[in-house]
Structures are given as structure tokens and as C-alpha cells.
Design a protein around this motif. Structure first.
Motif, PDB file in Angstrom:
ATOM      1  N   UNK A 167       0.839  -1.198   0.000  1.00 11.70           N
ATOM      2  CA  UNK A 167       0.000   0.000   0.000  1.00 11.70           C
ATOM      3  C   UNK A 167       0.871   1.243   0.000  1.00 11.70           C
ATOM      4  N   UNK A 168       0.641   2.159  -0.965  1.00  7.90           N
ATOM      5  CA  UNK A 168       1.441   3.389  -1.034  1.00  7.90           C
ATOM      6  C   UNK A 168       0.586   4.652  -0.935  1.00  7.90           C
ATOM      7  N   UNK A 169      -0.719   4.546  -1.137  1.00 10.74           N
ATOM      8  CA  UNK A 169      -1.594   5.726  -1.061  1.00 10.74           C
ATOM      9  C   UNK A 169      -3.032   5.247  -0.902  1.00 10.74           C
ATOM     10  N   UNK A 170      -3.915   6.140  -0.405  1.00 10.03           N
ATOM     11  CA  UNK A 170      -5.290   5.700  -0.145  1.00 10.03           C
ATOM     12  C   UNK A 170      -6.248   6.870   0.002  1.00 10.03           C
ATOM     13  N   UNK A 171      -7.522   6.557  -0.134  1.00  9.63           N
ATOM     14  CA  UNK A 171      -8.632   7.424   0.239  1.00  9.63           C
ATOM     15  C   UNK A 171      -9.486   6.577   1.177  1.00  9.63           C
ATOM     16  N   UNK A 172      -9.499   6.911   2.455  1.00  7.82           N
ATOM     17  CA  UNK A 172     -10.184   6.077   3.445  1.00  7.82           C
ATOM     18  C   UNK A 172     -10.997   6.959   4.374  1.00  7.82           C
ATOM     19  N   UNK A 173     -12.225   6.572   4.663  1.00  7.98           N
ATOM     20  CA  UNK A 173     -13.066   7.290   5.598  1.00  7.98           C
ATOM     21  C   UNK A 173     -14.517   6.982   5.343  1.00  7.98           C
ATOM     22  N   UNK A 174     -15.397   7.655   6.047  1.00  6.50           N
ATOM     23  CA  UNK A 174     -16.828   7.469   5.863  1.00  6.50           C
ATOM     24  C   UNK A 174     -17.484   8.831   5.675  1.00  6.50           C
ATOM     25  N   UNK A 175     -18.676   8.836   5.070  1.00  5.02           N
ATOM     26  CA  UNK A 175     -19.379  10.097   4.860  1.00  5.02           C
ATOM     27  C   UNK A 175     -18.578  11.039   3.996  1.00  5.02           C
ATOM     28  N   UNK A 176     -18.450  12.302   4.438  1.00  6.82           N
ATOM     29  CA  UNK A 176     -17.745  13.328   3.668  1.00  6.82           C
ATOM     30  C   UNK A 176     -16.241  13.104   3.645  1.00  6.82           C
ATOM     31  N   UNK A 367     -16.329  -6.930  12.320  1.00  8.58           N
ATOM     32  CA  UNK A 367     -15.759  -5.596  12.515  1.00  8.58           C
ATOM     33  C   UNK A 367     -15.398  -4.987  11.161  1.00  8.58           C
ATOM     34  N   UNK A 368     -15.731  -3.718  10.960  1.00  7.71           N
ATOM     35  CA  UNK A 368     -15.460  -3.027   9.700  1.00  7.71           C
ATOM     36  C   UNK A 368     -14.590  -1.802   9.963  1.00  7.71           C
ATOM     37  N   UNK A 369     -13.837  -1.399   8.957  1.00  4.46           N
ATOM     38  CA  UNK A 369     -12.954  -0.243   9.057  1.00  4.46           C
ATOM     39  C   UNK A 369     -13.779   1.029   9.206  1.00  4.46           C
ATOM     40  N   UNK A 370     -13.515   1.816  10.262  1.00  2.00           N
ATOM     41  CA  UNK A 370     -14.260   3.055  10.488  1.00  2.00           C
ATOM     42  C   UNK A 370     -13.358   4.287  10.511  1.00  2.00           C
ATOM     43  N   UNK A 371     -12.044   4.114  10.672  1.00  2.00           N
ATOM     44  CA  UNK A 371     -11.138   5.261  10.705  1.00  2.00           C
ATOM     45  C   UNK A 371      -9.718   4.755  10.478  1.00  2.00           C
ATOM     46  N   UNK A 372      -8.814   5.670  10.070  1.00  2.00           N
ATOM     47  CA  UNK A 372      -7.458   5.211   9.753  1.00  2.00           C
ATOM     48  C   UNK A 372      -6.463   6.358   9.720  1.00  2.00           C
ATOM     49  N   UNK A 373      -5.185   5.986   9.828  1.00  2.00           N
ATOM     50  CA  UNK A 373      -4.034   6.848   9.525  1.00  2.00           C
ATOM     51  C   UNK A 373      -3.226   6.065   8.506  1.00  2.00           C
ATOM     52  N   UNK A 374      -3.204   6.510   7.249  1.00  2.00           N
ATOM     53  CA  UNK A 374      -2.563   5.752   6.177  1.00  2.00           C
ATOM     54  C   UNK A 374      -1.723   6.698   5.332  1.00  2.00           C
ATOM     55  N   UNK A 384       1.003  11.843  19.494  1.00  2.00           N
ATOM     56  CA  UNK A 384       0.066  11.229  20.448  1.00  2.00           C
ATOM     57  C   UNK A 384      -1.190  12.083  20.648  1.00  2.00           C
ATOM     58  N   UNK A 385      -2.340  11.430  20.578  1.00  2.00           N
ATOM     59  CA  UNK A 385      -3.659  12.061  20.806  1.00  2.00           C
ATOM     60  C   UNK A 385      -3.917  13.252  19.881  1.00  2.00           C
ATOM     61  N   UNK A 386      -3.296  13.259  18.717  1.00  2.00           N
ATOM     62  CA  UNK A 386      -3.590  14.292  17.727  1.00  2.00           C
ATOM     63  C   UNK A 386      -4.675  13.723  16.825  1.00  2.00           C
ATOM     64  N   UNK A 387      -5.930  14.131  17.094  1.00  2.00           N
ATOM     65  CA  UNK A 387      -7.092  13.477  16.493  1.00  2.00           C
ATOM     66  C   UNK A 387      -7.495  14.071  15.142  1.00  2.00           C
ATOM     67  N   UNK A 388      -6.904  15.199  14.741  1.00  2.00           N
ATOM     68  CA  UNK A 388      -7.445  15.936  13.592  1.00  2.00           C
ATOM     69  C   UNK A 388      -6.439  16.184  12.476  1.00  2.00           C
ATOM     70  N   UNK A 389      -5.330  15.446  12.427  1.00  2.00           N
ATOM     71  CA  UNK A 389      -4.349  15.648  11.354  1.00  2.00           C
ATOM     72  C   UNK A 389      -4.936  15.251  10.002  1.00  2.00           C
ATOM     73  N   UNK A 390      -5.753  14.161   9.996  1.00  2.00           N
ATOM     74  CA  UNK A 390      -6.404  13.693   8.775  1.00  2.00           C
ATOM     75  C   UNK A 390      -7.899  13.509   9.035  1.00  2.00           C
ATOM     76  N   UNK A 391      -8.714  13.826   8.033  1.00  2.00           N
ATOM     77  CA  UNK A 391     -10.144  13.592   8.167  1.00  2.00           C
ATOM     78  C   UNK A 391     -10.485  12.125   8.355  1.00  2.00           C
ATOM     79  N   UNK A 392      -9.599  11.239   7.884  1.00  2.00           N
ATOM     80  CA  UNK A 392      -9.862   9.799   7.987  1.00  2.00           C
ATOM     81  C   UNK A 392      -9.705   9.262   9.407  1.00  2.00           C
ATOM     82  N   UNK A 393      -9.180  10.078  10.332  1.00  2.00           N
ATOM     83  CA  UNK A 393      -9.016   9.615  11.714  1.00  2.00           C
ATOM     84  C   UNK A 393     -10.341   9.530  12.462  1.00  2.00           C
ATOM     85  N   UNK A 394     -11.358  10.209  11.981  1.00  2.00           N
ATOM     86  CA  UNK A 394     -12.658  10.285  12.655  1.00  2.00           C
ATOM     87  C   UNK A 394     -13.674   9.414  11.927  1.00  2.00           C
ATOM     88  N   UNK A 395     -14.393   8.587  12.675  1.00  2.00           N
ATOM     89  CA  UNK A 395     -15.417   7.748  12.069  1.00  2.00           C
ATOM     90  C   UNK A 395     -16.647   8.574  11.728  1.00  2.00           C
TER      91      UNK A 395
END
Length: 411
Positions: A167-176, A367-374, A384-395
């Protein structure tokens, strides 16, 4: 009760993993790390039985064959892909669960005199894989990109062997947070690979997969080579790809496995609070990009059943100690017992890459994928505990019912 799990892969430097949650509109439920006060090591009534997943019943076409060196790419599609809910509908996991994936697509199209891009707006509830062998037309450092609607992943090998694609790149997340417009290469940092050293004439296997829920859909693979004239960011042409490498695929490279003695899996009385942290040490990788990718962990023959180390967390939170070492991977899993009724979001923070999965019940298999850092390089980790660097971190919004039990896992 819901099963909850997060996994992470550490290359070098600092490392961390944490699972957070928030419930907007519910008093006292602002964003924070989840406490093991709300998790159990074994659900009260044992795991729920698996829900049968219907599979497509269309006749399967025979796989195409091509003469070595013929230019082009192959687009494979699976129609009517079932899903567990609206979040799962856009996730690649729903495609990968099919018994017909990856060997028996419903539709196979050969692209020639074309580009590595699918037609847009082809339908709903399908998944596609676009694959080819990329023949490098230049020598130099290049970046590869993916744009997709909905979720997508881009893999590249260091040779012509599909089994060694990482894996070298991705688009991962839900909703917007789980799609891009056509050829929109910069919505997420994870869409761009790290620098790839190419040698003119070398052949590499290249593959992109996407999963469409509803609405618009698209998939494209791009590339750019900063500093090389005429190699600005654009969709890759099939002029640079072949359907079969000239000398056939390269033989697989044996992957060494950890030889440490394996601990016995822990057992717990039903309802005992806590979580389990499993770790695999000395994880081999193909290169610096692969070193931080979860694929390097998942390739181990000992993953997921035989970790090198197992720790039980009690009277604690769903967070690992920071800076534990290099070249390891971890899985943090538990059963989450909802303490409230309402809509909540789950988060993951990790260094390096990480994935967060949640089930709708106590069954880990659902179990299904709901959030990620990729990503790779600067785009594949968070402090640590940086929740907003990527939109994909939030389900997306998860509807919880007080007292229900769900499996939860982070890697």
C-alpha cells in the motif's frame, strides 16, 4: 456490546496508538481516550454468531490472458456488493469480504490506448480493481497518486510480482471523509505516495481498488516526477503499462518470520473489564515506504493469531505506551460496552500507520474499518492524541444504545 480493535505499524522514530471517542450533544462526552471502564475482555454472553454475507450469483467470466508486452490495463468489477450499514457501504472491507474477491469478478474490461482511469458514475454498491504492470519510462524519483469515490487503495510492487505489492496511497473514511472528486489529487495527504525511485525500463505491478456506495463514483491513478521535464501530475497513460510483463512475473521473495516463542492466548471471565495489547516484533519490510505500512505486519504468517507479546490492560485507557521501539506492529482489541445512548464518533491516532475497526455486535468477524491513519513519510503518522491531522481519523456517526456490546480493534 461491540468488538473494537485498532492496529498500528511502527517503522522508526517515535510511536503511539490511541482510541478516542466523543458524543456531540451528550453531557460529559467530549473527545478523549476511551477508558477501560467501558470495555470488557470477554462479552457477557460470548461473541455473537456470524451474520451470513450474501454473495453475487452472476456467472463468472474466464480470466483474460495476454501476450507478453502488450500495452494496456485491466478493470475488474464486482456488482451488488452487500454491506452491513451505510458506513460499511463505502468501505473496502465490504468488497474484500466477498468470497468472489479477488479471483472471480463479475465483469472484466481491458483498457488499451487509454489512461488509468475508470468511467465516472457507473452505478451503486459495486467495487472495482484496476491493475497493470507499469514500465518506468524515466529514471528518477516519482510520486504516485489515487483519486476515488468512495474509498480507494493504491498498491505498487518493487518488481513484477503482484504478491509483493504494498500500500502506497489511499482514500479512506466514511461520509464526507471517504471520497474525492474525479482527479482531485490533494483532498487528503494520504492520496500521494512517498518518493519512489524508478529506473527506466523496470517493470512493477500496479493496482488500485475502490468501493462505491451511492451517488457519484470515480477512480484514477496519477503520477508526477518533480525535477523531470514533462512529468507534472497527470493520470498515467497505458502507453507506460503492459498487460503481461515481458518475462513473466518475478518469483516471490521469501519473507522471514519472527522466531520468538509464542505466548498462549489469554482467557478471561465474561464481563471482566480491560483490553488486550498484542505486539509482533522485528517485522520485516521491503523498503522504507513499506516499513511504515500495515501490509508489512499483515504479511506475517504469525499475524493475527500468534503475537510475540500479549499484555492485558486493566484500570487503564485504550492507549499504548509511547516510543516502544522500531519495526514492530501492534493490535489493541476489546469489547466496548456503550455507557450512553446516542450518536458518537470514534477516533484513532497512531505512529506510524493505523486502522480502527468496530463491529455492530460482539462478533470480531463483523468488525469493519471506520477510521485510519494511512500514508508514507510525513503523511503516515500523528503525534500522540492528535485526532485531527487527517479527516480519515474520525469515524462517521455511530448510533449507540446503552449497554450494547461491540468488538473494537485498533492496529
Amino acid at each position: 456490546v461491540r468488538y473494537l480493535e485498532a492496529i498500528m505499524k511502527e517503522g522508526g522514530g517515535g510511536d503511539n496508538l490511541a482510541i478516542g471517542w466523543e458524543c456531540p450533544g451528550l453531557a460529559g462526552r467530549s473527545l478523549d481516550v476511551i477508558s477501560t471502564e467501558y470495555t470488557v475482555l470477554e462479552p457477557p454472553n460470548g461473541p455473537a454468531p456470524p451474520t451470513p454475507t450474501p454473495q453475487p450469483t452472476n456467472p463468472q467470466p474466464a480470466p483474460p490472458t495476454f501476450p507478453p508486452g502488450q500495452k494496456g490495463a485491466v478493470l475488474e468489477t464486482w456488482h451488488n456488493v452487500p454491506s452491513n450499514d451505510e458506513n460499511d457501504r463505502v468501505m473496502l472491507d465490504s468488497l474484500k469480504r466477498l468470497s468472489s474477491y479477488p479471483d472471480s469478478p463479475d465483469e472484466v474490461i481491458t483498457l488499451q490506448n487509454s489512461i488509468l482511469e475508470t468511467p465516472n458514475d457507473r452505478g451503486s454498491d459495486f467495487g472495482s480493481k484496476l491493475w497493470t504492470y507499469f514500465v518506468a519510462p524515466v529514471t528518477g524519483q516519482c510520486h504516485f497518486y489515487i483519486a476515488s469515490d468512495d474509498n480507494g487503495e493504491l498498491r505498487l510492487s518493487a518488481n513484477a510480482n503482484p504478491l509483493e505489492a504494498v500500500l502506497i496511497a489511499s482514500v479512506v473514511g466514511s461520509g464526507a471523509d471517504g471520497w474525492t472528486p474525479p482527479r482531485q489529487w490533494s483532498k487528503y495527504g494520504t492520496q500521494k505516495s512517498g518518493a519512489i525511485d524508478l529506473v527506466q525500463g523496470e517493470v512493477r505491478y500496479l493496482e488500485a481498488i475502490m468501493k462505491e456506495g451511492g451517488g457519484g463514483d470515480n477512480l484514477a491513478i496519477g503520477w508526477e516526477c518533480p525535477g523531470l521535464a514533462g512529468r507534472s501530475l497527470d493520470v498515467i497513460s497505458t502507453e507506460y503499462t503492459v498487460l503481461e510483463p515481458p518475462n513473466g512475473p518475478a518469483p516471490p521473495t521469501p519473507t522471514p518470520q519472527p522466531t520468538n516463542p509464542q505466548p498462549a492466548p489469554p482467557t478471561f471471565p465474561p464481563g471482566q473489564k480491560g483490553a488486550v495489547l498484542e505486539t509482533w516484533h522485528n517485522v520485516p519490510s521491503n523498503d522504507e515506504n513499506d516499513r511504515v505500512m500495515l501490509d508489512s505486519l499483515k504479511r506475517l504468517s504469525s499475524y493475527p493469531d500468534s503475537p510475540d507479546e500479549v499484555i492485558t490492560l486493566q484500570n487503564s485507557i485504550l492507549e499504548t505506551p509511547n516510543d516502544r521501539g522500531s519495526d514492530f506492529g501492534s493490535k489493541l482489541w476489546t469489547y466496548f460496552v456503550a455507557p450512553v445512548t446516542g450518536q458518537c464518533h470514534f477516533y484513532i491516532a497512531s505512529d506510524d500507520n493505523g486502522e480502527l475497526r468496530l463491529s455492530a455486535n460482539a462478533n470480531p468477524l463483523e468488525a469493519v474499518l471506520i477510521a485510519s491513519v494511512v500514508g508514507s513519510g510525513a503523511d503516515g503518522w500523528t503525534p500522540p492524541r492528535q485526532w485531527s491531522k487527517y479527516g480519515t481519523q474520525k469515524s462517521g456517526a455511530i448510533d449507540l444504545v446503552q449497554g450494547e456490546v461491540r468488538y473494537l480493534e485498533a492496529i
